[in-house]
Design an enzyme around this catalytic site. Structure first.
Site, mmCIF file in Angstrom:
data_model
loop_
_atom_site.group_PDB
_atom_site.id
_atom_site.type_symbol
_atom_site.label_atom_id
_atom_site.label_comp_id
_atom_site.label_asym_id
_atom_site.label_seq_id
_atom_site.Cartn_x
_atom_site.Cartn_y
_atom_site.Cartn_z
ATOM 1 N N SER A 61 8.316 2.682 4.237
ATOM 2 C CA SER A 61 6.784 2.616 4.489
ATOM 3 C C SER A 61 5.865 3.887 3.978
ATOM 4 O O SER A 61 4.720 3.784 4.005
ATOM 5 C CB SER A 61 6.379 2.402 5.984
ATOM 6 N N LYS A 99 3.497 3.034 1.415
ATOM 7 C CA LYS A 99 2.176 2.307 1.708
ATOM 8 C C LYS A 99 1.204 3.210 1.413
ATOM 9 O O LYS A 99 -0.186 2.889 1.033
ATOM 10 C CB LYS A 99 2.165 1.781 2.986
ATOM 11 N N TYR A 106 6.160 -6.618 -2.432
ATOM 12 C CA TYR A 106 6.271 -5.559 -1.234
ATOM 13 C C TYR A 106 7.625 -4.823 -0.816
ATOM 14 O O TYR A 106 7.658 -3.769 -0.587
ATOM 15 C CB TYR A 106 5.530 -6.293 -0.146
ATOM 16 N N TYR A 161 2.011 4.066 13.091
ATOM 17 C CA TYR A 161 1.981 2.788 14.115
ATOM 18 C C TYR A 161 1.617 2.990 15.434
ATOM 19 O O TYR A 161 0.370 3.747 15.564
ATOM 20 C CB TYR A 161 3.375 2.035 13.855
ATOM 21 N N VAL A 176 11.220 3.946 7.730
ATOM 22 C CA VAL A 176 12.292 3.718 8.482
ATOM 23 C C VAL A 176 13.423 4.370 7.749
ATOM 24 O O VAL A 176 14.692 4.197 8.203
ATOM 25 C CB VAL A 176 12.288 2.137 8.887
HETATM 26 N N1 GLN Z 1 10.372 -2.326 4.332
HETATM 27 C C1 GLN Z 1 10.337 -1.957 5.664
HETATM 28 C C2 GLN Z 1 9.668 -3.275 6.436
HETATM 29 O O1 GLN Z 1 8.818 -3.963 6.077
HETATM 30 C C3 GLN Z 1 9.258 -0.919 5.842
HETATM 31 C C4 GLN Z 1 9.148 -0.375 7.199
HETATM 32 C C5 GLN Z 1 8.890 1.108 7.893
HETATM 33 O O2 GLN Z 1 9.334 1.845 7.172
HETATM 34 N N2 GLN Z 1 8.277 0.977 8.819
HETATM 35 O O3 GLN Z 1 10.148 -3.427 7.398
#
Ligand code: GLN
Length: 304
Positions: free
Chosen positions: A63, A66, A188, A240, A258
């Site tokens: 993530s 992003k 994505y 988050y 993650v």
């Molecule tokens: N590719 C992961 C997902 O879409 C990314 C989530 C994350 O890093 N929080 O679930």
């Protein structure tokens, strides 16, 4: 400031937490990563670089991507982007569907999965060859032309992406996903599979720490105000439903993934990236959060 010595002290101090948490296992390829890796790299805006441990080892940024996709989309769309995605903290998990239904397909912010899927859709509507164009931007901002996707991680995630597929379908239902569901989802997930080291990430975040320098990478350029506003969104939404906790403990704009990475900036001072795959229940790196908490405590430098 003796950052090298501070990093070494921090590394010693966080050892009691070395076994806490566990790597993400909902993406099969991530579960295979050695859970005991640890790296950290800090770049000061005046050109110093300090690193420790596995700072040059590449890992799945997940993530953290992003931040790059938001920067690219903001560069392309400007303020119009905010008609499709909000900029309020969600207080929910990164892959939650709840608000998306209640709020009629407008994701709370670009750093939860729903928001990043909309951003991926936006990028696809501008880029002719989105996979290449996105990678070009990430390579340009990190100054490393060898950065790439890990297609094995991407296909392993795609095979089990039930929640993200549900999110994409809900977005489509509400008219907030213009492209083909399958293609947007694949793009994505590919963005999340980018592999970078702490040093690559720290370098790529340096422009966010240094909003006074022109932001121009590949075909993306942002104003200093846009850069500062991306930092504001990192501050309020980068972790988050743990954004408040990160703000309280660390006090820097940042973004987690993650894969166990966290990148953060201390405006006009430094950018930093840390990696440790064991995650807490909110999907954020245990040792990574601890290390950054100690960094801002020891240096007495945060945004507050
Ligand atoms: N590719 C992961 C997902 O879409 C990314 C989530 C994350 O890093 N929080 O679930």
């Amino acid at each position: 400031m003796d950052y090298q010595r501070i990093l070494e002290d921090i590394y010693r101090e966080i050892q009691p937490f070395a076994r806490e948490g566990k790597p993400a296992d909902y993406i099969p390829a991530l579960a295979r990563v050695d859970a005991d890796r640890f790296g950290i790299c800090l770049d000061t805006i005046d050109g110093g670089q300090y690193l420790l441990g596995d700072a040059s080892e590449r890992f799945s940024i997940q993530s953290i991507t992003k931040v790059f996709s938001l920067a690219a989309a903001l560069g392309l769309e400007g303020e119009a982007l905010w008609s499709r995605v909000g900029r309020e903290p969600s207080g929910t998990a990164f892959n939650s569907l709840i608000q998306l239904e209640v709020e009629h397909g407008i994701p709370r912010n670009p750093f939860i999965n729903a928001g990043a899927i909309v951003v991926a859709d936006v990028l696809m509507s501008h880029y002719e060859r989105c996979d290449e164009a996105y990678l070009d931007f990430v390579r340009a901002i990190s100054g490393n032309p060898t950065i790439g996707y890990n297609r094995e991680v991407a296909s392993s995630e795609r095979a089990t992406a039930y929640l993200n597929a549900a999110i994409a379908n809900l977005l489509k239902y509400h008219g907030n996903l213009h492209g083909d569901i399958e293609r947007v989802l694949n793009f994505y997930i590919l963005q999340c599979s980018v592999e970078m080291s702490c040093c690559d990430l720290s370098r790529a975040f340096k422009p966010f720490a240094d909003h006074r320098s022109p932001f121009r990478y590949g075909s993306t350029s942002l104003t200093s105000s846009q850069v500062k506003r991306i930092n504001a969104i990192m501050q309020t939404c980068g972790f988050y439903d743990e954004a408040g906790e990160f703000s309280y403990l660390v006090g820097l704009p940042g973004k987690s993934g993650v894969g166990g990475g966290i990148a953060a900036v201390c405006p006009l001072k430094y950018s930093v990236a840390v990696w440790s795959p064991r995650l807490n229940g909110k999907g954020n790196s245990v040792m990574g959060m601890k290390a950054l908490e100690l960094l801002t405590t020891r240096t007495e430098e945060s945004i507050f």
